[in-house]
Design an enzyme around this catalytic site. Structure first.
Site, short mmCIF file in Angstrom:
data_model
loop_
_atom_site.label_atom_id
_atom_site.label_comp_id
_atom_site.label_asym_id
_atom_site.label_seq_id
_atom_site.Cartn_x
_atom_site.Cartn_y
_atom_site.Cartn_z
N LYS A 83 0.79 -2.32 -17.87
CA LYS A 83 1.53 -3.35 -17.12
C LYS A 83 3.02 -3.15 -17.30
O LYS A 83 3.79 -3.24 -16.36
CB LYS A 83 1.16 -4.76 -17.60
CG LYS A 83 -0.12 -5.36 -17.12
CD LYS A 83 -0.17 -5.76 -15.67
CE LYS A 83 -0.54 -4.64 -14.76
NZ LYS A 83 -1.92 -4.22 -14.69
N ARG A 142 0.82 -1.22 0.00
CA ARG A 142 0.00 0.00 0.00
C ARG A 142 0.85 1.27 0.00
O ARG A 142 0.37 2.35 -0.28
CB ARG A 142 -0.90 0.02 1.24
CG ARG A 142 -1.94 -1.07 1.25
CD ARG A 142 -2.86 -0.86 2.42
NE ARG A 142 -3.69 0.30 2.23
CZ ARG A 142 -4.93 0.27 1.80
NH1 ARG A 142 -5.49 -0.87 1.54
NH2 ARG A 142 -5.62 1.37 1.63
N GLY A 191 -4.82 9.09 4.25
CA GLY A 191 -5.76 10.01 3.62
C GLY A 191 -5.12 11.37 3.42
O GLY A 191 -3.89 11.51 3.49
O1 M6R Z 1 -8.62 -0.76 -6.71
P1 M6R Z 1 -8.97 -0.24 -8.07
O2 M6R Z 1 -9.32 -1.33 -9.03
O3 M6R Z 1 -10.04 0.81 -8.04
O4 M6R Z 1 -7.65 0.44 -8.60
C1 M6R Z 1 -7.63 1.12 -9.82
C2 M6R Z 1 -6.22 1.39 -10.26
O5 M6R Z 1 -5.54 2.15 -9.29
C3 M6R Z 1 -5.43 0.11 -10.53
O6 M6R Z 1 -6.05 -0.68 -11.49
C4 M6R Z 1 -4.01 0.47 -11.01
O7 M6R Z 1 -4.06 1.07 -12.27
C5 M6R Z 1 -3.12 -0.77 -11.02
N1 M6R Z 1 -1.86 -0.49 -10.41
C6 M6R Z 1 -2.77 -1.25 -12.38
O8 M6R Z 1 -1.99 -2.39 -12.33
#
Ligand code: M6R
Length: 616
Positions: free
Chosen positions: A493, A27, A103
């Site tokens: 990717k 995270r 946040g």
């Molecule tokens: O948790 P979410 O699916 O809402 O996240 C959306 C994007 O932040 C997420 O898909 C991001 O683009 C990834 N790192 C791509 O691999």
């Protein structure tokens, strides 16, 4: 985006905090810190810049820190550079309040000025230090205890927060407060846990309680009490997390991303099966669990798919599939744009939000925007009980299990599946196809897991090719229709984990500007899985080849003409052409992965990124 962990119970807190933070390191990972209390004494606060390993080494895996009550944090910098001083926890000079925060506090500057006038000093550049000192200010001013101080702070701050705080006068207690940032409470026997995400506490408990927006909680070793902004107690049910611990471990793979790529056949199959009924030869889509009725589908005038990053790319594929199968207008949009553009939404439209985490700030805001306008909302979400899942009118859960690598693979694949199934059902209910075509399409979908397996089995060729291009500077992905959608995700990717600049273009757009970027040796990846667009794509590949591009082709078995043009061709098994993204993308996930490995990079934790973007 940051990771938060809290523990209170009978065991030594620091090792548990560090272990929990390690599970959340995806995270955020530019600095980390813990604060642990041993009875009534001052908290021991240890912080460090860099990855969690530095903090772990400093504290001997937590062993050198005494105390059974503590909080911890891994940071993804928003205000202030990654440094020890900016790392959490933050505390008041007298250690009356110490806390961590996930946040963004939007009005922190104004609050800081107020606190400066009251003789507070600031050492870091963070909004968190401001909010911690504001809690202290209200605590001392009104002298009405932690819940009152938190409530007054919550009313005063603008922005998003998951706050975990300890007060000097309450040694056996941890306080929490939340607005728009994820946080869960894990319940054990004589011990309780706080975390921003499930994997941090899975080893200890699967029993959880969710804290809602603008709610607070008091956590002791014996239980959790929730409060609303008025300070009144709120009852919460205890829920059970079904993910198992093993799913959140690497299980022998070098990286989570590779493990998650390998999990795709299973999670794709699980997701398909969770939305279908009937026997072989008579399969049907079953949306009962999500609450989507035929009536809603019939009335639906248009679909707006709103998401971010890879989830948005799922939406781009879904747009082609929905429009072609169900002949319903679909618009796919980035959540960060949708929320501010004052969209025109028909009252019979359906807004679909796609999100793995269910906590992405822009996607959540887009969902609220649609709800405020009275438009039905459907969430396609992986994390059960997440904010988006709880607030949407209808929810379809993907069964990807915990996804740890920052670069999504298996969650993306399961999101595609849910969209295909929705498109099939829309098509049936709107009389575009009959039951036998539904059965045919589902039967085809059920072959996807084995086909993904086949792509994974051939991974060595991609590994070899990636090593050859390890020093590439720019890579271009080109495709048309669904192949363009595949390119968008393949390119993301690649760039997010290998840091190689890459772009995806609709191949027909090349001549409108992009082709000037092509020079000797530049890698261009042409995706050609759609039969009607195959020849056209080959022509585009020839155009860039004649300007010096090195060509990789990605197509399906049987389409061998591409080999006459491309320098290197990757074949994937054929599916119904609506579903080719599911199979073709796996080759591009592997290519991105191997390129990052060949460049010696940290695949699971790419620089500057966080798994879930809970701030704007
Ligand atoms: O948790 P979410 O699916 O809402 O996240 C959306 C994007 O932040 C997420 O898909 C991001 O683009 C990834 N790192 C791509 O691999």
């Amino acid at each position: 985006m940051c990771g938060i962990v809290g523990y209170i119970g009978g065991k030594k807190a620091a090792p548990i905090l560090l272990e929990g933070l390690a599970k959340l390191e995806y995270r955020g990972y530019d600095s980390a810190g813990i604060a642990v209390r041993d009875g009534e004494g001052k908290p021991t606060i240890v912080k460090s810049q860099g990855k969690l390993a530095v903090l772990s080494e400093k504290t001997n895996g937590g062993d050198s820190v005494k105390g059974q009550c503590g909080i911890g944090h891994t940071r993804w910098a928003t205000h202030g550079e990654p440094s020890k001083i900016n790392a959490h926890p933050h505390h008041t000079d007298d250690d009356n309040v110490v806390g961590v925060h996930n946040g963004i506090i939007e009005n922190y500057k104004e609050l800081q000025e107020k606190l400066l006038r009251h003789d507070y000093k600031f050492y870091s550049e963070t909004d968190t230090e401001v909010v911690i000192k504001l809690i202290d200010y209200y605590y001392k001013k009104y002298n009405m205890g932690p819940i009152d101080a938190l409530a007054k702070t919550m009313v005063r701050v603008r922005g998003s927060y998951a706050l975990v705080v300890m007060f000097a006068d309450y040694p056996g207690e941890i306080y929490v407060a939340r607005k728009d940032s994820p946080m869960i409470l894990g319940l054990g026997e004589g011990e309780n846990f706080i975390a921003s995400d499930v994997p941090a506490i899975l080893k200890y408990t699967r029993k959880v309680q969710y804290i809602g927006n603008l709610e607070m909680g008091r956590v002791t070793k014996d239980g959790v009490t929730f409060f609303d902004l008025n300070g009144d107690e709120i009852e919460k049910k205890v829920e059970e997390i079904e993910w198992d611990t093993e799913a959140a471990e690497k299980g022998g793979y070098e990286h989570f991303m590779m493990k998650e790529i390998h999990e795709q056949p299973k999670v794709v199959e699980d997701t398909i099966r969770s939305f279908i009924t009937g026997e072989e030869g008579a399969y049907k889509v079953n949306l009962t669990e999500c609450g989507i009725t035929d009536d809603l589908i019939k009335k639906c005038s248009a679909i707006h798919i709103v998401a971010c990053g890879s989830a948005y790319h799922v939406g781009v594929t879904a747009q082609y599939v929905f429009e072609d199968l169900a002949r319903i207008p679909v618009r796919v949009e980035l959540a960060s744009e949708f929320r501010y553009r004052n969209p025109i939404l028909d009252k019979n439209a359906l807004v679909i939000i796609i999100s793995q985490s269910g906590e992405t700030a822009d996607s959540l805001a887009a969902l609220r925007e649609a709800k405020d306008r009275g438009i039905p909302t459907l969430a396609i979400v992986n994390v059960v009980g997440s904010s988006i899942a709880r607030e949407a009118d209808y929810v379809c859960y993907t069964l990807a299990g915990p996804e740890i690598a920052v670069a999504t693979t298996k969650a993306y694949s399961t999101q595609l599946i849910v969209n295909y199934l929705l498109a099939i059902q829309f098509s049936l209910v709107r009389d575009m196809i009959d039951d036998s075509r539904v059965n045919e399409l589902i039967t085809d979908m059920l072959t996807i897991p084995a086909k993904i397996e086949k792509v994974i089995e051939d991974k060595e060729r991609l590994q070899w090719f990636a090593a050859k291009f390890a020093n590439a500077k720019d890579v271009f992905f080109i495709g048309r229709g669904i192949d363009y959608a595949i390119c968008l995700e393949g390119s993301l990717k690649m760039k997010e984990i290998s840091y190689v600049h890459s772009e995806a273009y609709a191949a027909g757009e090349l001549k409108h500007g992009t082709i000037s970027l092509i020079e000797d040796g530049v890698l261009v990846i042409g995706v050609a899985t759609q039969s009607t667009l195959y020849e056209k794509l080959i022509s585009n590949m020839v155009e860039v080849q004649s300007r010096g591009a090195y060509l990789m082709g990605l197509t399906t078995y049987g389409s061998y003409d591409l080999e006459d043009t491309a320098n290197f061709t990757v074949y994937v098994p054929k599916t119904d052409e609506h579903f080719t993204t599911s199979v073709a993308i796996v080759a591009l996930q592997l290519l991105g992965y191997y390129l990052a490995v060949a460049r010696g990079l940290d695949v699971d934790k790419p620089r500057n990124l966080a798994k879930s973007v809970t701030v704007e």
